[in-house]
Design a protein around this motif. Structure first.
Motif, short mmCIF file in Angstrom:
data_model
loop_
_atom_site.label_atom_id
_atom_site.label_comp_id
_atom_site.label_asym_id
_atom_site.label_seq_id
_atom_site.Cartn_x
_atom_site.Cartn_y
_atom_site.Cartn_z
N CYS A 72 37.02 57.29 36.02
CA CYS A 72 37.14 55.98 35.40
C CYS A 72 37.01 56.25 33.90
O CYS A 72 35.96 56.71 33.43
CB CYS A 72 36.02 55.07 35.91
N ARG A 73 38.10 56.04 33.18
CA ARG A 73 38.09 56.35 31.75
C ARG A 73 37.56 55.11 31.03
O ARG A 73 38.29 54.17 30.77
CB ARG A 73 39.50 56.68 31.26
N THR A 74 36.27 55.17 30.67
CA THR A 74 35.62 53.96 30.14
C THR A 74 36.27 53.45 28.87
O THR A 74 36.27 52.26 28.60
CB THR A 74 34.14 54.24 29.83
N SER A 76 50.21 71.55 22.94
CA SER A 76 49.68 70.21 22.76
C SER A 76 50.23 69.28 23.83
O SER A 76 51.43 69.23 24.06
CB SER A 76 50.06 69.71 21.37
N ARG A 77 49.35 68.53 24.47
CA ARG A 77 49.77 67.58 25.51
C ARG A 77 50.78 66.59 24.98
O ARG A 77 51.65 66.13 25.70
CB ARG A 77 48.56 66.75 25.98
N ASP A 78 50.62 66.24 23.71
CA ASP A 78 51.45 65.17 23.17
C ASP A 78 52.74 65.69 22.55
O ASP A 78 53.64 64.92 22.27
CB ASP A 78 50.66 64.39 22.11
N ILE A 126 32.30 57.90 36.71
CA ILE A 126 32.58 57.20 35.45
C ILE A 126 32.32 58.16 34.30
O ILE A 126 31.26 58.78 34.23
CB ILE A 126 31.68 55.95 35.32
N ARG A 127 33.32 58.27 33.46
CA ARG A 127 33.21 59.24 32.36
C ARG A 127 32.76 58.54 31.09
O ARG A 127 33.25 57.45 30.77
CB ARG A 127 34.58 59.90 32.15
N THR A 128 31.88 59.18 30.35
CA THR A 128 31.49 58.61 29.06
C THR A 128 32.66 58.77 28.08
O THR A 128 33.60 59.52 28.34
CB THR A 128 30.22 59.29 28.53
N ILE A 187 35.22 69.95 33.75
CA ILE A 187 35.50 71.32 33.29
C ILE A 187 36.92 71.26 32.77
O ILE A 187 37.89 71.21 33.54
CB ILE A 187 35.35 72.34 34.44
N GLU A 188 37.05 71.22 31.46
CA GLU A 188 38.39 71.10 30.88
C GLU A 188 38.53 71.93 29.61
O GLU A 188 39.55 71.89 28.94
CB GLU A 188 38.74 69.63 30.64
N VAL A 189 37.48 72.65 29.30
CA VAL A 189 37.52 73.58 28.17
C VAL A 189 37.38 74.97 28.80
O VAL A 189 36.52 75.15 29.66
CB VAL A 189 36.32 73.29 27.23
N PHE A 199 37.52 69.10 37.48
CA PHE A 199 38.42 69.81 36.58
C PHE A 199 39.36 68.84 35.89
O PHE A 199 40.09 68.10 36.55
CB PHE A 199 39.21 70.87 37.33
N GLY A 200 39.33 68.85 34.59
CA GLY A 200 40.26 68.05 33.80
C GLY A 200 41.42 68.96 33.45
O GLY A 200 41.46 69.59 32.39
N THR A 201 42.36 69.03 34.38
CA THR A 201 43.41 70.03 34.22
C THR A 201 44.42 69.65 33.14
O THR A 201 45.22 70.48 32.73
CB THR A 201 44.12 70.28 35.56
N ASN A 202 44.36 68.41 32.65
CA ASN A 202 45.25 68.06 31.53
C ASN A 202 44.80 68.82 30.28
O ASN A 202 45.57 69.54 29.65
CB ASN A 202 45.21 66.56 31.23
N ASP A 203 43.54 68.65 29.95
CA ASP A 203 43.04 69.35 28.77
C ASP A 203 42.97 70.85 29.03
O ASP A 203 43.23 71.65 28.12
CB ASP A 203 41.66 68.82 28.37
N LEU A 204 42.63 71.22 30.25
CA LEU A 204 42.53 72.65 30.54
C LEU A 204 43.88 73.33 30.33
O LEU A 204 43.96 74.41 29.74
CB LEU A 204 42.03 72.85 31.97
C1 PEP Z 1 41.97 65.88 31.82
O1 PEP Z 1 41.86 66.37 30.71
O2 PEP Z 1 42.50 66.46 32.78
C2 PEP Z 1 41.51 64.53 32.07
C3 PEP Z 1 41.57 63.99 33.29
O3 PEP Z 1 41.08 63.81 31.01
P1 PEP Z 1 42.05 63.05 29.99
O4 PEP Z 1 43.42 63.10 30.56
O5 PEP Z 1 41.51 61.69 29.87
O6 PEP Z 1 41.87 63.88 28.77
#
Ligand code: PEP
Ligand code: MG
Length: 921
Positions: free
Chosen positions: A597-599, A822-824, A653-655, A788-790, A809-814
């Motif tokens: 849950c992305r607050t 860059s994701r963007d 829930i994520r801070t 865990i994304e770093v 695991f936050g595999t987007n940032d990972l």
């Molecule tokens: C992620 O990094 O994988 C993640 C779920 O967080 P966000 O996409 O919000 O950075």
């Protein structure tokens, strides 16, 4: 769909006694050297031809040159070695003996087809040559043997045309031009009206075309024809459309194609012959009906190419009852044998039936669910087989929108076509695949409207909302590919008058130009001009409570399949949802928990942004706390809603995660506004406020916000934000529990790379949580964990696990941090990377198992080494991607979390992963 990311493992090369690798496999006379288990080596077509031969079915004899030979062809600079060539000639002699015919014979010439056939079917992408073996001598023998000069000459001219195009690269148009000229000279409109003399004229013209365009005479030696054709088919593995197809369907580039050389049988010897294709069940709706099309007096390609509109297969029963009965009997047997819908090709030569191909039929997502559940009811397969029969991705087709019936009925039907692939499509008309791609890039929704599609159109078909053609049947290229892509498609809308040059189409009374709106329903085939709003699919109507489950047959099947899936899967399925309504939807789709849950998304709710901005602008703690105090009740309400929607399933829930300036206006916009205010003579508090805002925006500006002041770093700088969020979460949980409900909060700290970061934030959370529970006089079981994304987080997971109750695991940032993409911004170069095959897939959509996957595995193993029962999940986008899910199951994660609409896909993918894993163990 041939989508499989599991790289095609090549079967070990067969060895003869002399330990020589075997490259060519014979089939004929009831016995084949191959079988269905050798798809890697013989391709799908070759393996099934062998299987059918072994089953005693009427298959014309021939041989398959293996995919190993294709790989060697490329290794050796695009040439076939003399050893492989000699083996081919050896098998050719065997074929001659088996058939009593011989290459170039003036009494009984051997004529063969040469067809591609890779492990995964790639319809129409590679090349085929028919009637090979014909030359100036054998054409006369064929005439004499069949007493049919027209047929012999027609076969020869087709051969020259195919060979000229495929082997010698003579453009198709050059032949078409000559054919047209002869038709015009004879005053006829269609090819069947050309008599033998006219066809002899065509042959002479074709030979001239070949000489002029390729600077060589048309080869008369059948063996030379065969060698050249074989090499051309191998080369066609690398043609642009085949490469594009493999890219879309993730078929590995290096597995190569086999080549099937098979005795010709002729569907064009007259009215007692014909050719057709069909399915043992309806591939669009899944209905249990014999389904297909045929043409009398035609060769195979005529049906698929959509040049003549074929007849329904049921009519074959009246025209050739014996052949029809035999076909029914054989195809039902094939379906039982393969325990799946069969897609078959047949030819009838002088009332004698021959099977040319059988394979598991591609089908729409809708049909896949109907067929799988039907086959269980028929006791043809078990529930777990049914689970493996449906591509997870196909389920998303069932969630695709449909037209609002009221809106749809309001418009008159402009025309009708064949309902090739269900779904509602509304878009702006474009006439070429390139335009479809270009317009889509500009953000427009397009319908690709063509007379007929060809394999070269694949890129345009892929991006279009739907495909509409004027010619062709249900098995034409547009229909087959449209279905496979799950793209709404209507084909053979014969009343459409398309002028591709002028870019207009006449539909009924209306003439539409490029860019005009058109809509069609792929389930009924109705086409209407104008734009029509769509509405949720039947499944969505049931899940949202609008429609009763017992009123929807498809929902019941869908639900049945997913409950079978739930019984076998080992992974839990959660959803990423930020709002109570999203959470409720996810629950109805079968998610049992919120994984993320992305607050901060809640900060964008109505009326909240000014408060958030006040919090950010505060230059002292007291002001910041005052703003946070205003946010607290809002967040608490949202959390309470999410807990309630989850009925006691855990809620992670994520801070706060993003850098704060994301919540402020853009620097440039502010500067423009200030300049405008000054220019219009405004001054005072409003202007001063803007200036303060600009100063703060500039202060918060970061060169690389993704690596900047975000995630856990914000909580460390401003612990009062974490405090407020922890309080809102725990108060919500306490309220739910006090009211008799259940709430299982899991508070998650993002972007942790060092255990001390987590320790710092955990202390805040625990302090607040304990205080809240005391205030509410209620105990709530809560967890504190981390993302865990770093990369450092994964590498030091054993240390972090000591402080964490769970990992996600936050595999987007990972992925971003492991690749350094860059994701963007990856969009700017991803295309080039994919074109050059540096990347097969977007690593943000499908997990890079080799690199990022390693860190997931290391993090899991290390984490559990410190805390064996550590709960581990994933909440990056990959949590909804079937091939990534297979990897997560293998690594032993506890759950995946994905967007609510992906939950059904994830349930099925997780079940398939478990079943495949079990089969391997
Ligand atoms: C992620 O990094 O994988 C993640 C779920 O967080 P966000 O996409 O919000 O950075
Ligand atoms: Mg992240």
């Amino acid at each position: 769909m041939a989508s499989t990311r599991a790289r095609g493992k090549t079967a070990p090369a067969r060895k003869t006694k002399a330990a020589r690798t075997k490259y060519v496999y014979f089939f004929g006379k009831g016995k084949a050297e191959g079988h269905r288990g050798l798809r890697d080596l013989l391709g799908g077509k070759g393996a099934n031809l062998a299987e059918m031969t072994n089953a005693g079915l009427p298959v014309p004899p021939g041989f398959t040159i293996s995919t190993d030979a294709c790989r060697r062809f490329y290794e050796e600079g695009r040439r076939v070695s003399s050893a492989i060539d000699a083996e081919m000639v050896e098998q050719l002699r065997r074929l001659e003996r088996a058939t009593g015919a011989a290459f170039g014979s003036s009494t009984h010439p051997l004529l063969v087809s040469v067809r591609s056939g890779a492990k995964f079917s790639m319809p129409g992408m590679m090349d085929t040559i028919l009637n090979l073996g014909l030359n100036d001598v054998t054409v006369e023998t064929l005439k004499a043997r069949t007493s049919n000069g027209r047929f012999a000459c027609d076969s020869y001219r087709r051969f020259i045309q195919m060979f000229g195009n495929v082997v010698l690269d003579v453009p198709k148009d050059a032949f078409e031009h000559e054919l047209e000229a002869v038709r015009a000279a004879r005053g006829v409109a269609t090819d069947p009206e050309l008599d033998e003399a006219a066809l002899r004229d065509v042959i002479a013209r074709y030979k001239k075309v070949v000489r002029a365009r390729s600077r060589r005479t048309f080869p008369q030696d059948p063996l030379e024809q065969l060698r050249l054709s074989r090499d051309a088919v191998f080369r066609s593995w690398q043609n642009p459309r085949a490469r594009e197809y493999r890219r879309i369907y993730e078929i590995p580039d290096d597995i190569g194609t086999a080549v099937n050389v098979q005795l010709m049988v002729f569907g064009n010897t007259g009215d007692r012959s014909g050719t057709g294709v069909g399915f043992t069940r309806n591939p669009a709706t899944g209905a249990r009906e014999f389904y297909g099309e045929f043409l009398i007096n035609a060769q195979g390609e005529d049906v698929v190419a959509g040049i003549r509109t074929p007849k329904q297969i049921a009519e074959l029963e009246t025209v050739m009852p014996k052949a029809y009965r035999r076909l029914r009997q054989i195809t039902s047997r094939l379906e039982r044998h393969y325990r799946d819908v069969q897609d078959f090709e047949f030819t009838i030569q002088d009332e004698e039936l021959y099977m040319l191909q059988t394979r598991n039929g591609k089908r729409t997502g809708y049909a896949a669910v109907i067929i799988a559940t039907d086959m269980v009811a028929e006791r043809l397969v078990r529930p777990k087989d049914a689970v493996l029969m449906v591509e997870p991705e196909a389920l998303s087709q069932l969630l695709a929108p449909i037209f609002d019936p009221k809106e749809w009925q309001r418009l008159p039907i402009a025309t009708r076509g064949l309902p090739a692939s269900p779904g509602a499509a509304s878009g702006q008309v474009v006439f070429t695949a390139d335009e479809a791609v270009e317009w889509t890039r500009q953000g427009k929704a397009v319908l690709l409207v063509r007379k007929e599609t060809v394999p070269d159109d694949i890129h345009g078909m892929f991006v279009a909302q739907g495909i509409l053609t004027a010619t062709g049947g249900m098995t034409s290229h547009a229909a087959v590919v449209g279905r496979q892509m799950g793209k709404p498609s209507v084909v053979g809308a014969g009343a459409l008058r398309i002028d591709e040059r002028a870019k207009t189409v006449r539909a009924g009374d209306a003439t539409l130009r490029e860019g005009d709106w058109l809509s069609f329903d792929g389930l009924t085939g109705e086409v209407k001009t104008g734009r029509v709003a769509t509405r949720p699919s039947e499944i969505l109507q049931v899940t949202s409570g609008e429609l009763k489950p017992e009123k929807s047959a498809i929902y019941q099947r869908f639900n049945q399949l997913l409950s079978w899936s739930d019984k076998v899967r080992t992974l839990g399925i959660r959803a990423n949802a930020d709002q109570p309504d999203q959470a409720a939807m996810a629950y109805r789709f079968g998610a049992r928990g919120i994984g993320l849950c992305r607050t901060e998304h809640m900060f964008f709710g109505e009326g909240r942004i000014p408060i958030v901005q006040r919090m950010i602008l505060a230059d002292n703690e007291a002001d910041r706390r005052a703003a946070l105090a205003e946010l607290l009740p809002m967040q608490r309400e949202d959390f309470r809603g999410v807990f309630e929607a989850m009925h006691g399933s855990p809620v992670t829930i994520r801070t706060i995660d993003p850098p704060l300036h994301e919540f402020l206006p853009k620097r440039e916009d502010l500067m423009v506004e200030i300049a405008r205010m000054e220019a219009t003579g405004q001054s005072g508090r409003a202007l001063e406020a803007k200036k303060t805002l600009l100063a703060r925006v500039e202060e918060l500006h970061e060169f690389n916000p993704m690596l900047g002041h975000r995630g856990v770093r914000l909580g460390i700088s401003y612990p009062e934000i974490t405090e407020m969020q922890a309080r809102a979460i725990m108060e919500a949980a306490c309220q739910v529990v006090k009211a008799g409900g259940r709430a299982v909060p899991e508070i998650m700290i993002p972007l942790v790379g060092d255990v001390r970061e987590l320790r710092d934030q955990k202390a805040v959370v625990v302090r607040v949580a304990e205080a809240v529970m005391k205030e509410y006089k209620v105990k709530v079981k809560y967890l504190v964990g981390t993302m865990i994304e770093v990369p450092r987080g994964a590498l030091t997971a054993d240390e972090i696990a000591k402080e964490a109750d769970f990992f996600s695991f936050g595999t987007n940032d990972l992925t971003q941090l492991v690749y350094g993409f860059s994701r963007d911004d990856i969009g700017k170069f991803l295309g080039a990377y994919q074109d050059k095959r540096i990347l097969d897939r977007d690593p943000f959509a499908s997990l890079d198992v080799t690199g990022v996957g390693q860190l997931v595995e290391i993090g899991t193993v290390k984490g559990r080494s410190a805390k064996p029962k550590l709960k581990v999940g994933v909440c990056g986008e990959h949590g909804g991607d079937p091939s990534s899910i297979a990897f997560f199951a293998r690594v032993g994660l506890d759950y995946v979390s994905c967007s609510p609409f992906r939950v059904p896909v994830a349930r099925l993918a997780a079940a398939q992963a478990a079943l495949k894993q079990r089969a391997l163990d």
